[in-house]
Design a protein around this motif. Structure first.
Motif, PDB file in Angstrom:
ATOM      1  N   GLY A  54       0.622  -5.734   7.007  1.00  0.00           N
ATOM      2  CA  GLY A  54      -0.444  -6.411   6.061  1.00  0.00           C
ATOM      3  C   GLY A  54       0.013  -6.241   4.405  1.00  0.00           C
ATOM      4  O   GLY A  54      -0.956  -6.548   3.669  1.00  0.00           O
ATOM      5  N   ALA A  55       1.349  -5.977   4.208  1.00  0.00           N
ATOM      6  CA  ALA A  55       1.668  -6.184   2.869  1.00  0.00           C
ATOM      7  C   ALA A  55       1.640  -7.652   2.331  1.00  0.00           C
ATOM      8  O   ALA A  55       1.308  -8.509   3.157  1.00  0.00           O
ATOM      9  CB  ALA A  55       3.041  -5.633   2.611  1.00  0.00           C
ATOM     10  N   HIS A  56       1.416  -7.844   0.838  1.00  0.00           N
ATOM     11  CA  HIS A  56       1.272  -8.960   0.616  1.00  0.00           C
ATOM     12  C   HIS A  56       2.428  -9.995   0.832  1.00  0.00           C
ATOM     13  O   HIS A  56       3.477  -9.611   1.569  1.00  0.00           O
ATOM     14  CB  HIS A  56       1.379  -9.123  -1.028  1.00  0.00           C
ATOM     15  CG  HIS A  56       0.083  -8.713  -1.562  1.00  0.00           C
ATOM     16  ND1 HIS A  56      -0.203  -8.857  -3.004  1.00  0.00           N
ATOM     17  CD2 HIS A  56      -0.868  -8.051  -1.043  1.00  0.00           C
ATOM     18  CE1 HIS A  56      -1.561  -8.193  -3.055  1.00  0.00           C
ATOM     19  NE2 HIS A  56      -2.008  -7.698  -1.859  1.00  0.00           N
ATOM     20  N   ALA A  57       2.440 -11.307   0.624  1.00  0.00           N
ATOM     21  CA  ALA A  57       3.326 -12.375   1.223  1.00  0.00           C
ATOM     22  C   ALA A  57       4.730 -11.916   0.714  1.00  0.00           C
ATOM     23  O   ALA A  57       4.737 -11.412  -0.519  1.00  0.00           O
ATOM     24  CB  ALA A  57       3.086 -13.593   0.610  1.00  0.00           C
ATOM     25  N   LEU A  58       5.944 -12.107   1.388  1.00  0.00           N
ATOM     26  CA  LEU A  58       7.119 -11.842   1.033  1.00  0.00           C
ATOM     27  C   LEU A  58       7.686 -12.579   0.046  1.00  0.00           C
ATOM     28  O   LEU A  58       9.178 -12.501  -0.273  1.00  0.00           O
ATOM     29  CB  LEU A  58       8.038 -11.608   2.399  1.00  0.00           C
ATOM     30  CG  LEU A  58       7.675 -10.549   3.359  1.00  0.00           C
ATOM     31  CD1 LEU A  58       8.615 -10.738   4.635  1.00  0.00           C
ATOM     32  CD2 LEU A  58       7.314  -9.077   2.718  1.00  0.00           C
ATOM     33  N   SER A  59       7.144 -13.610  -0.292  1.00  0.00           N
ATOM     34  CA  SER A  59       7.852 -14.731  -1.192  1.00  0.00           C
ATOM     35  C   SER A  59       8.425 -14.232  -2.572  1.00  0.00           C
ATOM     36  O   SER A  59       9.192 -14.652  -3.031  1.00  0.00           O
ATOM     37  CB  SER A  59       6.989 -15.863  -1.439  1.00  0.00           C
ATOM     38  OG  SER A  59       5.722 -15.491  -2.089  1.00  0.00           O
ATOM     39  N   GLY A  60       7.751 -13.140  -3.018  1.00  0.00           N
ATOM     40  CA  GLY A  60       8.406 -12.516  -4.147  1.00  0.00           C
ATOM     41  C   GLY A  60       9.627 -11.524  -4.100  1.00  0.00           C
ATOM     42  O   GLY A  60      10.040 -10.891  -4.944  1.00  0.00           O
ATOM     43  N   LEU A  61      10.074 -11.264  -2.746  1.00  0.00           N
ATOM     44  CA  LEU A  61      10.980 -10.100  -2.376  1.00  0.00           C
ATOM     45  C   LEU A  61      12.409 -10.924  -2.410  1.00  0.00           C
ATOM     46  O   LEU A  61      12.587 -12.188  -1.521  1.00  0.00           O
ATOM     47  CB  LEU A  61      10.731  -9.703  -1.046  1.00  0.00           C
ATOM     48  CG  LEU A  61      11.853  -8.883  -0.583  1.00  0.00           C
ATOM     49  CD1 LEU A  61      12.005  -7.429  -1.454  1.00  0.00           C
ATOM     50  CD2 LEU A  61      11.327  -8.284   0.764  1.00  0.00           C
ATOM     51  N   ALA A  62      13.370 -10.605  -3.024  1.00  0.00           N
ATOM     52  CA  ALA A  62      14.719 -11.071  -3.073  1.00  0.00           C
ATOM     53  C   ALA A  62      15.464  -9.865  -2.672  1.00  0.00           C
ATOM     54  O   ALA A  62      15.688  -8.815  -2.801  1.00  0.00           O
ATOM     55  CB  ALA A  62      15.231 -11.352  -4.298  1.00  0.00           C
ATOM     56  N   ILE A  85       5.928  -4.992  -3.565  1.00  0.00           N
ATOM     57  CA  ILE A  85       5.594  -6.367  -3.287  1.00  0.00           C
ATOM     58  C   ILE A  85       3.842  -6.497  -2.972  1.00  0.00           C
ATOM     59  O   ILE A  85       3.257  -7.566  -3.298  1.00  0.00           O
ATOM     60  CB  ILE A  85       6.170  -6.794  -1.883  1.00  0.00           C
ATOM     61  CG1 ILE A  85       5.786  -5.665  -0.705  1.00  0.00           C
ATOM     62  CG2 ILE A  85       7.603  -7.086  -2.231  1.00  0.00           C
ATOM     63  CD1 ILE A  85       6.435  -6.472   0.511  1.00  0.00           C
ATOM     64  N   ARG A  86       3.303  -5.213  -2.794  1.00  0.00           N
ATOM     65  CA  ARG A  86       1.816  -5.287  -2.672  1.00  0.00           C
ATOM     66  C   ARG A  86       1.087  -5.328  -4.055  1.00  0.00           C
ATOM     67  O   ARG A  86       0.281  -5.927  -4.284  1.00  0.00           O
ATOM     68  CB  ARG A  86       1.392  -3.891  -2.051  1.00  0.00           C
ATOM     69  CG  ARG A  86       1.360  -3.964  -0.502  1.00  0.00           C
ATOM     70  CD  ARG A  86       0.692  -2.617  -0.033  1.00  0.00           C
ATOM     71  NE  ARG A  86       1.364  -1.343  -0.690  1.00  0.00           N
ATOM     72  CZ  ARG A  86       2.174  -0.464   0.372  1.00  0.00           C
ATOM     73  NH1 ARG A  86       2.681  -1.384   1.145  1.00  0.00           N
ATOM     74  NH2 ARG A  86       2.700   0.473  -0.404  1.00  0.00           N
ATOM     75  N   ARG A 103       9.406 -13.233   9.883  1.00  0.00           N
ATOM     76  CA  ARG A 103       8.594 -13.556   8.844  1.00  0.00           C
ATOM     77  C   ARG A 103       9.509 -13.366   7.361  1.00  0.00           C
ATOM     78  O   ARG A 103       9.222 -14.270   6.361  1.00  0.00           O
ATOM     79  CB  ARG A 103       7.671 -12.695   8.576  1.00  0.00           C
ATOM     80  CG  ARG A 103       6.420 -12.742   9.861  1.00  0.00           C
ATOM     81  CD  ARG A 103       5.397 -11.763   9.770  1.00  0.00           C
ATOM     82  NE  ARG A 103       5.738 -10.710  10.207  1.00  0.00           N
ATOM     83  CZ  ARG A 103       5.903 -10.416  11.848  1.00  0.00           C
ATOM     84  NH1 ARG A 103       5.519 -11.218  12.573  1.00  0.00           N
ATOM     85  NH2 ARG A 103       6.540  -9.211  12.190  1.00  0.00           N
ATOM     86  N   ALA A 104      10.312 -12.486   7.479  1.00  0.00           N
ATOM     87  CA  ALA A 104      11.392 -12.221   6.421  1.00  0.00           C
ATOM     88  C   ALA A 104      12.104 -13.540   6.226  1.00  0.00           C
ATOM     89  O   ALA A 104      12.203 -14.010   4.995  1.00  0.00           O
ATOM     90  CB  ALA A 104      11.978 -10.887   6.602  1.00  0.00           C
TER      91      ALA A 104
END
Length: 380
Positions: free
Chosen positions: A121-129, A95-96, A150-151
């Motif tokens: 501080g990892a990038h936004a979670l919108s790309g995680l499924a 995700i980073r 947040r998740a």
């Protein structure tokens, strides 16, 4: 924002530029066959023009097999995962890097870990499924989800059935979507084949009806019948089931049924597919465990034109009943199972034709391309 909707009727596939690589995290993927491998293979086969490649983080033993899962796009092995820390690190790295990332068999702890990654501080979670195969039911799992705000707000929560999706939505997951489990049909799979054998496919387990099938073998032995009955008795989940399964397998083998073929080894991919030709598939699954869980066995069977016997009140039973592609059992008993077998064999041509029609419908509904596009677009 994606809402909790099902993909029925199938959504159109969005236009994606094909430049992305998808990361799939599945530490339990160990070889070229089985449902983990087939899931990856199905996505790769239909990802051309949407993805550039698929990177798989799997068990170290899978590294030599991963490339064989490629189809429309190549599949490559990323660094192997061994243990929870390694898996979390792989998710964070993906995700980073801004890659679409799929956790293939997610549980509540994955949402909690993803939340920690975001906080760190990892990038936004919108790309995680996160793909869930079973409802969030246990108290511990509900607590873990509750601690991942947040998740729940940003990650994509994919569900294999409506019941799973409902449990995710009830847990507050804002982007919960039901998908049709990605699956493909074997090229040239024979349809409407003459009856060849009864089949209990996949590793035999009590919650999948092993005890009922053992009792059926005892019944047939007493009656002097000799219908071919193929059962895969290779071990699985020994740590959770082990001795219980062993005892029922011994009961099956001791039945003295002359039609029994007990296979102690899991078949390879080609043999697994071939077993469905002319098969009547026995799937008397327990309602409690399989009410909201996809049966890959029954889906595979219908895609290959094999009629099935499944339990009322399960996902598999609903699928069989929807197409009249077999019989749905009200009671999980050997008596009911034997009656269903006789009823289907008496009208084999009808049920084989209905299974073939189911195959034509399911190959469209479960087209992996829709899931690929969903992942590549971040759920948009």
């Amino acid at each position: 924002m994606v809402t909790g909707r099902a993909l029925y009727p199938p959504r159109p596939v969005p236009a994606v530029n094909g430049s992305a690589s998808l990361s799939i995290i599945e530490p339990k993927l160990r070889g070229p066959s089985g449902h983990y491998a087939e899931f990856v293979r199905a996505l790769a086969a239909r990802a051309d023009g949407i993805l550039r490649s698929i990177d798989v983080v799997a068990d170290p033993r899978a590294r030599e097999y991963v490339a064989s899962l490629g189809g429309g796009v190549p599949v490559v092995a990323s660094r192997p995962a061994s243990g929870t820390v390694s898996e979390i690190a792989a998710i964070g790295a993906s995700i980073r890097a801004g890659r679409p990332t799929l956790v293939l068999t997610a549980n509540a702890s994955h949402a909690l870990h993803a939340d920690w990654l975001s906080f760190a501080g990892a990038h936004a979670l919108s790309g995680l499924a996160l793909l869930y195969h079973w409802p969030i039911a246990k108290r511990q799992a509900r607590i873990a989800i509750a601690l991942a705000p947040r998740a729940k707000r940003h990650a994509l929560f994919l569900a294999t059935t409506r019941g799973v999706r409902d449990s995710l939505a009830a847990a507050g997951c804002a982007r919960a979507i039901e998908i049709a489990y990605p699956a493909t049909r074997t090229a040239g799979a024979p349809m409407r084949a003459p009856f060849r054998h009864l089949l209990m496919a996949g590793a035999a387990r009590i919650n999948k009806g092993l005890d009922v099938v053992a009792e059926l073998a005892e019944r047939y032995s007493r009656e002097g019948r000799d219908l071919p009955l193929l059962v895969q008795v290779s071990p699985k989940h020994v740590d959770r089931h082990g001795s219980r399964e062993d005892a029922v397998v011994r009961r099956l083998l001791d039945a003295g049924y002359r039609g029994l073929v007990a296979d102690p080894k899991a078949p390879d991919r080609a043999e697994y597919a071939a077993r469905f030709t002319g098969a009547l598939v026995l799937a008397p699954y327990a309602r409690a465990q399989f009410a909201h869980g996809v049966s890959g066995i029954v889906l595979d069977a219908l895609l290959r034109g094999a009629p099935c016997i499944a339990t009322e009140g399960t996902w598999a039973g609903d699928l069989v009943g929807r197409f009249d592609a077999g019989i749905v059992l009200r009671a999980r008993t050997a008596e009911e199972l034997a009656g269903a077998v006789d009823a289907i064999l008496a009208r084999w041509d009808h049920y084989a034709a209905r299974a073939a029609e189911a195959s034509d419908a399911l190959v469209v509904e479960h087209d992996p391309r829709r899931v690929v596009a969903l992942l590549a677009s971040g759920g948009r």
